[in-house]
Design an enzyme around this catalytic site. Structure first.
Site: not given
Ligand code: AR6
Length: 178
Positions: A15, A29, A37-39, A122, A126
């Protein structure tokens, strides 16, 4: 955990909000005002002051990166990167994704930081295919470190063992020969 490029790059399953590095990168975003997600995880862990600072940034376009402090995170700073939304691969997605990595590295190094961790930008909401994203991520980081003789140490932080396996496999091709 595995290390590459003389120990300057490592791949971990974790994490990202728990990592004790100078900078963690957020997959944000264009609003830079949080999301899922990670955000979402980064904003929860950093606390409400992060959102307050993000409100002053004026958003960002895909491929752009803006830095904030890390607040309650163990990391000192957060580099908020806006990745591309996957639209089949012929809409500049790879260039936009590469820009996220390059700009985050440039900003971190310019601010004097030495360690930085990236999530797989992404590849969640995304929709960017993980293997293709891993290739762009690793090739961009490798080129940056070598071309700039950079002192940065880079962590690719995968969130699942499956993603880590993909990153390790890609590293064997892209980072292994270096
Ligand atoms: N630590 C590390 N990686 C993580 C964590 C964490 N705590 N949580 C998720 N991931 P995403 P995107 C991974 O969806 O595709 C948001 O709503 C996850 O498994 O977080 O760039 C933003 O506000 C994946 O491999 O980001 C945007 O609207 C990676 O992080 C949108 O999502 C990216 O997944 C961005 O989408």
């Amino acid at each position: 955990m595995s290390t590459w490029l003389d120990g300057r790059i490592e791949i971990v399953t974790a994490d990202i909000t728990t990592l004790h590095v100078d900078v963690i990168v957020n997959a944000a975003n264009p609003s830079l005002l949080g999301g899922g997600g990670v955000d979402g995880a980064i904003h929860r862990a950093a606390g409400p002051q992060l959102l307050e600072e993000c409100r002053t940034l004026g958003g960002a376009r895909p491929g752009e990166v803006k830095m904030t402090k890390g607040y309650r995170l163990p990391a000192k700073a957060v580099a908020h990167a806006v990745g591309p939304i996957w639209r089949g691969g012929n809409h500049g997605e790879a260039e936009t994704l590469a820009s996220c990595y390059r700009r985050a590295l440039e900003l971190a190094e310019a601010a004097g930081y030495r360690t930085i961790a990236f999530p797989s930008i992404s590849t969640g909401a995304y929709g960017y295919p993980i293997e293709q994203a891993a290739r762009v991520a690793q090739a961009t980081v490798k080129a940056y470190l070598l071309e700039n003789d950079s002192p940065l140490r880079v962590t690719f932080c995968c969130y699942s063992p499956g993603d880590t396996r993909v990153y390790e496999q890609v590293a064997g091709e892209i980072l292994g020969a270096s």
